[in-house]
Motif scaffolding. Sequence first.
Motif, PDB file in Angstrom:
ATOM      1  N   VAL A   1     -35.168   5.385 -19.389  1.00 54.46           N
ATOM      2  CA  VAL A   1     -34.309   5.630 -18.225  1.00 54.46           C
ATOM      3  C   VAL A   1     -34.994   5.107 -16.961  1.00 54.46           C
ATOM      4  CG1 VAL A   1     -33.280   7.404 -16.758  1.00 54.46           C
ATOM      5  CG2 VAL A   1     -33.103   7.590 -19.245  1.00 54.46           C
ATOM      6  N   ILE A   2     -36.284   5.408 -16.795  1.00 53.75           N
ATOM      7  CA  ILE A   2     -37.028   4.946 -15.615  1.00 53.75           C
ATOM      8  C   ILE A   2     -37.113   3.426 -15.603  1.00 53.75           C
ATOM      9  CG2 ILE A   2     -39.296   4.948 -14.499  1.00 53.75           C
ATOM     10  CD1 ILE A   2     -39.653   7.815 -15.588  1.00 53.75           C
ATOM     11  N   PHE A   3     -37.441   2.840 -16.754  1.00 53.93           N
ATOM     12  CA  PHE A   3     -37.527   1.380 -16.900  1.00 53.93           C
ATOM     13  C   PHE A   3     -36.204   0.728 -16.511  1.00 53.93           C
ATOM     14  CE2 PHE A   3     -37.071  -2.527 -19.330  1.00 53.93           C
ATOM     15  CZ  PHE A   3     -38.323  -3.122 -19.292  1.00 53.93           C
ATOM     16  N   THR A   4     -35.094   1.294 -16.971  1.00 57.11           N
ATOM     17  CA  THR A   4     -33.775   0.723 -16.702  1.00 57.11           C
ATOM     18  C   THR A   4     -33.396   0.830 -15.233  1.00 57.11           C
ATOM     19  OG1 THR A   4     -33.101   1.337 -18.949  1.00 57.11           O
ATOM     20  CG2 THR A   4     -31.350   0.740 -17.411  1.00 57.11           C
ATOM     21  N   ILE A   5     -33.762   1.928 -14.594  1.00 56.86           N
ATOM     22  CA  ILE A   5     -33.505   2.053 -13.157  1.00 56.86           C
ATOM     23  C   ILE A   5     -34.231   0.941 -12.406  1.00 56.86           C
ATOM     24  CG2 ILE A   5     -33.948   3.494 -11.118  1.00 56.86           C
ATOM     25  CD1 ILE A   5     -33.448   5.945 -12.927  1.00 56.86           C
TER      26      ILE A   5
ATOM     27  N   VAL B   1     -39.547  -3.296  -9.058  1.00 58.47           N
ATOM     28  CA  VAL B   1     -40.724  -3.674  -9.856  1.00 58.47           C
ATOM     29  C   VAL B   1     -41.694  -2.507  -9.951  1.00 58.47           C
ATOM     30  CG1 VAL B   1     -42.175  -4.638  -8.000  1.00 58.47           C
ATOM     31  CG2 VAL B   1     -42.315  -5.593 -10.301  1.00 58.47           C
ATOM     32  N   ALA B   2     -41.774  -1.664  -8.906  1.00 57.93           N
ATOM     33  CA  ALA B   2     -42.636  -0.477  -8.954  1.00 57.93           C
ATOM     34  C   ALA B   2     -42.133   0.502 -10.015  1.00 57.93           C
ATOM     35  CB  ALA B   2     -42.689   0.190  -7.582  1.00 57.93           C
ATOM     36  N   THR B   3     -40.824   0.730 -10.042  1.00 57.64           N
ATOM     37  CA  THR B   3     -40.231   1.654 -11.017  1.00 57.64           C
ATOM     38  C   THR B   3     -40.375   1.108 -12.434  1.00 57.64           C
ATOM     39  OG1 THR B   3     -38.608   2.281  -9.325  1.00 57.64           O
ATOM     40  CG2 THR B   3     -38.140   2.947 -11.590  1.00 57.64           C
ATOM     41  N   LEU B   4     -40.184  -0.194 -12.594  1.00 57.59           N
ATOM     42  CA  LEU B   4     -40.353  -0.837 -13.895  1.00 57.59           C
ATOM     43  C   LEU B   4     -41.779  -0.626 -14.412  1.00 57.59           C
ATOM     44  CD1 LEU B   4     -38.354  -2.760 -15.579  1.00 57.59           C
ATOM     45  CD2 LEU B   4     -39.821  -4.608 -14.791  1.00 57.59           C
ATOM     46  N   SER B   5     -42.742  -0.769 -13.525  1.00 54.88           N
ATOM     47  CA  SER B   5     -44.152  -0.586 -13.904  1.00 54.88           C
ATOM     48  C   SER B   5     -44.422   0.842 -14.369  1.00 54.88           C
ATOM     49  CB  SER B   5     -45.062  -0.920 -12.721  1.00 54.88           C
ATOM     50  OG  SER B   5     -44.919  -2.259 -12.330  1.00 54.88           O
ATOM     51  N   ILE B   6     -43.820   1.819 -13.664  1.00 54.91           N
ATOM     52  CA  ILE B   6     -43.984   3.225 -14.050  1.00 54.91           C
ATOM     53  C   ILE B   6     -43.388   3.459 -15.440  1.00 54.91           C
ATOM     54  CG2 ILE B   6     -43.303   5.593 -13.502  1.00 54.91           C
ATOM     55  CD1 ILE B   6     -43.396   4.734 -10.514  1.00 54.91           C
TER      56      ILE B   6
END
Length: 404
Positions: free
Chosen positions: A309-313, A285-290
């Motif tokens: 790419v960041i959202f998908t990770i 959820v932290a990576t999705l937020s970024i």
Amino acid sequence: MNMRQIHPLTLGVLFGTFFARLSTFFVMPFFAIYLATLGFSASVIGTVFAVSAMSGLFMSFFGGTLSDRHGRKQLMLIGIGLNALTFTGFALATELVWFYVFSVLMGVSRSFLEPASRALISDTTKPEQRVIVYNVRYFLINIAAAIGPLLAVVLSLTGAKSAFFVVTGVYVFYGLVISGLFKKYPFEESDGIKVRPRLTETFRVLKEDKTFRFVIIGMIFAIIGYSQFNSTLPQFIAFHDGFSDGSRLFAYLLTVNAITVLVVQYPIMKFGIRVSPIKSLFFGVATLSIGLLLIGFATETWVLFVAMVIFTIGEVLMFTMTDVLTDELAPEHLRGTYFGAMGLTALGQSVGPIIGGLLLDGFNNAGLPVFAILSIVTAFGAFFFMGALTERKASLALIEEKAG
């Protein structure tokens, strides 16, 4: 782990899920367009989708518990049968009331089939192999989502009534296969069939299992963020002055999303096993937020691709471990109830697009305030996952203390 180590019923669920989702993706990406060709307005079409989501949300309280009470086979076959009926109904319907009726049926069928099939995987798979099997399921669903719409275009099935009958045929075949597998490979149902939990069991679970309650709330916030991928993001791109040919650009982003999922799923699965499922959800959820925040800063196309790419990770960090965590938290006789209760996270899918749409209108499609707010809302999920981690550690310590 090889195919021979997987129980035939689990194989049936995996491949049945793949082909059912594949055929469904012939239809659902183009369903709104199909309804529009029948003369329904955009707002009315939106209510058709909302009715399905809300009926599935409501039935999440009962679908999983019913599979614990009456067995996986019964609930799976009912869910498969309702799906077949739903898509036949969509093909034959011309009046709005029938689309509402069959949308409700689609939500009900999902709340029966999904928790029962995932609980069946747990019932028939050794604990040490479940994380791999659940990730195979997630992988197959992503493959279906990637190639289903393309196949529909190639086969000229987009918006055609025949596409609905293809879905019906696949579900009928799935039902026949899984019924035959149950007959050929009978297995001992979990103790839940003997205990017969009450239909209100989901409410009790949410009240008493603090770890699971924190996970559910955290996932609702996470899915509010994730839902922007198919709702707010394409609208933002389409109406942003800095991006030309928004539809083509969004198609490229879909491809980046699919490729990223396939590339990172295995290493992220290994990471999730090493750090624990709850920590994986926290990092997810932290990576999705970024990723959402970076979309807000995007003024050039390459920034959108990096953000995707960041959202998908973040997406993969969450969804590869969700079923694993649910299985880990659920008592054997309440697996269906726990998997059914996870359907409550659909609340995020219901309200997320509404929040995103209101923000787009309120800020006149300005990317930074819209996606910054969405990023902050999504990040609230991290606090609940931290709460879940704390509760989980406390409960495990208590178990060890009693055992000692």
